[in-house]
Design a protein around this motif. Structure first.
Motif, PDB file in Angstrom:
ATOM      1  N   PRO A   1      -6.705  -0.514  -6.978  1.00  0.00           N
ATOM      2  CA  PRO A   1      -7.420   0.769  -7.055  1.00  0.00           C
ATOM      3  C   PRO A   1      -6.750   1.837  -6.198  1.00  0.00           C
ATOM      4  CG  PRO A   1      -8.574  -0.758  -5.632  1.00  0.00           C
ATOM      5  CD  PRO A   1      -7.436  -1.523  -6.234  1.00  0.00           C
ATOM      6  N   THR A   2      -7.084   3.078  -6.489  1.00  0.00           N
ATOM      7  CA  THR A   2      -6.589   4.222  -5.737  1.00  0.00           C
ATOM      8  C   THR A   2      -7.781   4.994  -5.187  1.00  0.00           C
ATOM      9  OG1 THR A   2      -4.657   4.389  -7.168  1.00  0.00           O
ATOM     10  CG2 THR A   2      -5.180   6.301  -5.826  1.00  0.00           C
ATOM     11  N   LEU A   3      -7.764   5.262  -3.906  1.00  0.00           N
ATOM     12  CA  LEU A   3      -8.822   6.027  -3.256  1.00  0.00           C
ATOM     13  C   LEU A   3      -8.317   7.439  -2.992  1.00  0.00           C
ATOM     14  CD1 LEU A   3      -9.865   3.357  -0.616  1.00  0.00           C
ATOM     15  CD2 LEU A   3     -10.938   3.794  -2.820  1.00  0.00           C
ATOM     16  N   HIS A   4      -9.158   8.431  -3.286  1.00  0.00           N
ATOM     17  CA  HIS A   4      -8.798   9.834  -3.096  1.00  0.00           C
ATOM     18  C   HIS A   4      -9.625  10.406  -1.961  1.00  0.00           C
ATOM     19  CE1 HIS A   4      -6.664  10.092  -7.001  1.00  0.00           C
ATOM     20  NE2 HIS A   4      -7.521   9.153  -7.337  1.00  0.00           N
ATOM     21  N   PHE A   5      -8.970  11.125  -1.063  1.00  0.00           N
ATOM     22  CA  PHE A   5      -9.642  11.768   0.062  1.00  0.00           C
ATOM     23  C   PHE A   5      -9.137  13.195   0.190  1.00  0.00           C
ATOM     24  CE2 PHE A   5      -9.335   7.279   1.199  1.00  0.00           C
ATOM     25  CZ  PHE A   5     -10.659   6.985   1.471  1.00  0.00           C
TER      26      PHE A   5
ATOM     27  N   ARG B   1      -4.135  10.097  -0.877  1.00  0.00           N
ATOM     28  CA  ARG B   1      -4.444   9.037  -1.829  1.00  0.00           C
ATOM     29  C   ARG B   1      -3.929   7.731  -1.253  1.00  0.00           C
ATOM     30  NH1 ARG B   1      -2.024  10.785  -7.408  1.00  0.00           N
ATOM     31  NH2 ARG B   1      -0.690  12.089  -6.148  1.00  0.00           N
TER      32      ARG B   1
ATOM     33  N   HIS C   1       0.831  -1.198   0.000  1.00  0.00           N
ATOM     34  CA  HIS C   1       0.000   0.000   0.000  1.00  0.00           C
ATOM     35  C   HIS C   1       0.870   1.256   0.000  1.00  0.00           C
ATOM     36  CE1 HIS C   1      -2.777  -3.032   1.534  1.00  0.00           C
ATOM     37  NE2 HIS C   1      -3.741  -2.258   1.110  1.00  0.00           N
TER      38      HIS C   1
END
Length: 147
Positions: A112-116, A104, A89
């Motif tokens: 997958p990539t998560l954006h916050f 990110r 990760h």
């Protein structure tokens, strides 16, 4: 007939940690490993840099806690090193032109990539300063965090 000779000096004892059986349960190879990175090392500011250090400390022992970022390093440099190091990760902190702090979370190699967007955060040093009796002797980060 004579008694057969037994080796005494080269015998591996039970106290040798190199030859012990692995612990039961999950193996250490399957534990997730992470890297916490500041993108744009010079432009993010000191508070985001301290936030990245705090997240590294929380994610210990499965993270690179003494990772040194340089201005010349790009995201591609970190992604190419994830395979040989066994990193699963990536946590990427950045700051946009408007001043928003972003996080990110990416799984490697092709996840997958998560954006916050980080609205509010408190740094560890501010929390310790606000406490009347701050606790912590350094042993709270020796075990992996609960997920």
């Amino acid at each position: 007939m004579a008694k057969q000779r037994t080796k005494k000096r080269t015998h591996v004892g039970a106290a040798n940690p190199k030859h012990q059986a692995p612990p039961t349960g999950r193996s250490a190879a399957s534990d997730p490993k992470s890297m916490v990175i500041r993108i744009g090392a010079g432009e993010v500011g000191s508070s985001v840099s301290q936030l990245a250090k705090d997240v590294r400390q929380v994610m210990e022992p499965g993270t690179a806690s003494r990772l040194k970022e340089r201005r010349a390093n790009r995201l591609r440099d970190y992604v190419t090193m994830t395979g040989p190091l066994g990193v699963t990760h990536l946590l990427l902190f950045s700051r946009s032109d408007s001043g928003n702090t972003n996080l990110r979370v990416a799984t490697t190699p092709r996840g997958p990539t998560l954006h916050f967007r980080v609205d509010k955060y408190s740094l560890c040093k501010d929390v310790r300063r606000a406490q009347r009796h701050p606790r912590g002797g350094g042993k709270e980060y020796t075990t992996p965090p609960l997920v």
